[in-house]
Design an enzyme around this catalytic site. Structure first.
Site, short mmCIF file in Angstrom:
data_model
loop_
_atom_site.label_atom_id
_atom_site.label_comp_id
_atom_site.label_asym_id
_atom_site.label_seq_id
_atom_site.Cartn_x
_atom_site.Cartn_y
_atom_site.Cartn_z
N ALA A 38 0.85 -1.19 0.00
CA ALA A 38 0.00 0.00 0.00
C ALA A 38 0.88 1.23 0.00
CB ALA A 38 -0.90 0.00 1.23
N TYR A 39 0.28 2.34 -0.38
CA TYR A 39 0.93 3.65 -0.19
C TYR A 39 0.55 4.07 1.22
CZ TYR A 39 2.31 8.48 -0.84
OH TYR A 39 2.93 9.70 -0.71
N THR A 40 1.50 3.95 2.19
CA THR A 40 1.16 4.10 3.61
C THR A 40 1.64 5.42 4.23
OG1 THR A 40 3.16 2.87 4.19
CG2 THR A 40 1.12 1.61 4.05
N THR B 165 -7.74 -0.25 7.00
CA THR B 165 -7.33 0.59 8.11
C THR B 165 -8.50 1.23 8.85
OG1 THR B 165 -6.23 2.70 8.55
CG2 THR B 165 -7.02 2.40 6.33
N ASP B 166 -8.25 1.57 10.12
CA ASP B 166 -9.21 2.37 10.91
C ASP B 166 -9.42 3.75 10.30
OD1 ASP B 166 -6.43 2.73 11.64
OD2 ASP B 166 -7.09 4.06 13.24
N TYR C 297 -5.54 9.55 2.64
CA TYR C 297 -5.10 8.16 2.84
C TYR C 297 -6.32 7.27 3.11
CZ TYR C 297 -3.19 4.08 5.24
OH TYR C 297 -2.92 2.79 5.63
N LYS D 263 -7.79 4.19 0.85
CA LYS D 263 -7.90 2.81 1.34
C LYS D 263 -9.36 2.32 1.25
CE LYS D 263 -5.25 0.43 2.98
NZ LYS D 263 -4.37 -0.61 2.38
N TRP E 136 -2.80 0.98 13.95
CA TRP E 136 -1.63 1.30 14.78
C TRP E 136 -0.62 0.15 14.77
CZ3 TRP E 136 -2.82 4.38 19.88
CH2 TRP E 136 -3.60 5.50 19.57
#
Ligand SMILES: NC(=O)c1ccc[n+]([C@@H]2O[C@H](COP(=O)([O-])OP(=O)(O)OC[C@H]3O[C@@H](n4cnc5c(N)ncnc54)[C@H](OP(=O)(O)O)[C@@H]3O)[C@@H](O)[C@H]2O)c1
Length: 275
Positions: free
Chosen positions: A49-51, A90-91, A114, A118, A138
């Site tokens: 992913a692009y994180t 993701t959260d 972001y 996602k 996290w």
């Protein structure tokens, strides 16, 4: 970070082919196709992913390419191969305004580029037969530098620390999550599943716990508000993930976050001792 632990914790029934960017840029359809078709997988665990959250705020087109276009290319390959696809999310798909944990049935409402990218990646995956979307939050672990390691490195160099105290989440250790992912793949579960270490805390509490475990509790640590942190990105304040699906699937939750932090700090202490 997560991908390495997924490889390390593979069960005996799995023959793992680990792919990195060197095997192909997933944003390029031909490269994604070549990288994924080569090994002819039955399962694709899509950890790439692009994180870079602030990078996504500054350059949303990079997040779009890395998280949406790349995921669409992975979905195409999964469909062509008839492979089961697991996408890690993701959260940050939630806005963090709720006062209770977000379960799998909560409605996403991302605050930043972001999270939007996602979520758009999830929507690509949702159209793929037999898909799994694992939302987590996290992350920290041995695979790359992360929040816990950064805090401890700064403390070891004697820096005073400022840590956000009004963002809450479930810190999740990548070796634990990787095992949970494999256990999930041993069931016939489909759809969205939330998977984190148990228990929630603030970033400040996570830092305090890691410092205590490392014997560095004398370092000066100041709590600040999320808005005081120098970042162009709005982050969800209370995007604690909860699960209503794990029990229904028959999976045990991951252990409590404090026990995982303790194990990770012990790993780091051994690394420091050998330096
Ligand atoms: N880290 C967290 O706190 C967190 C929280 C919730 C969810 N997640 C999700 O969990 C998953 C794993 O996160 P992580 O922190 O382990 O990620 P990470 O350490 O940033 O690793 C991402 C990997 O994806 C590769 N990659 C990125 N774009 C690519 C492309 N276009 N083609 C091929 N490879 C590409 C990166 O390669 P390069 O290094 O070469 O760019 C890197 O190896 C991601 O889906 C992330 O969104 C992470």
């Amino acid at each position: 970070m997560l991908g390495q632990d997924v490889c390390h914790s593979a069960p005996e029934w799995a023959t793992v082919v680990a792919l990195t960017r060197a095997d192909g840029d997933l944003t390029r359809p031909e490269e994604a196709q070549a990288a994924l078709h080569g090994p002819r997988p039955h399962i694709i665990i899509h950890c790439a992913a692009y994180t870079d959250v602030d990078g996504a705020t500054r350059h949303p087109e990079r997040a779009q390419a890395g998280n949406v276009t790349a995921t669409a290319n992975v979905c195409r390959a999964a469909s062509e191969l008839g492979a089961r696809l697991l996408y890690v999310s993701t959260d940050y798909v939630f806005d963090g305004t709720a006062d209770a944990p977000y379960t799998e049935s909560a409605t996403p409402s991302p605050l930043n580029a972001y999270g939007q990218s996602k979520l758009a990646g999830e929507q690509e995956v949702a159209a793929t037969e037999g898909h799994l979307i694992v939302r987590t939050q996290w992350l920290y672990g041995p695979g790359r530098r992360n929040f816990v390691e950064a805090i401890l490195e700064a403390a070891r160099s004697g820096s005073a620390l400022r840590v956000v105290e009004n963002e809450r989440g479930c810190p999740t250790y990548t070796p634990d999550l990787a095992l949970g992912i494999w256990r999930l793949l041993e069931t016939d579960a489909m759809g969205v599943v939330h998977l984190t270490n148990q228990g929630a805390c603030s970033r400040l509490e996570l830092a305090q716990t890691a410092l205590q475990e490392a014997g560095l509790e004398d370092v000066k640590l100041t709590g600040i508000a999320s808005e005081e942190w120098d970042s162009p990105t709005r982050r969800p304040l209370n995007a604690v993930l909860g699960s209503e699906r794990l029990e229904e699937i028959g999976l045990d939750p991951l252990r409590n976050w404090r026990s995982a932090v303790s194990e990770y700090v012990a790993v780091l202490r051994r690394r420091w001792a050998s330096e």
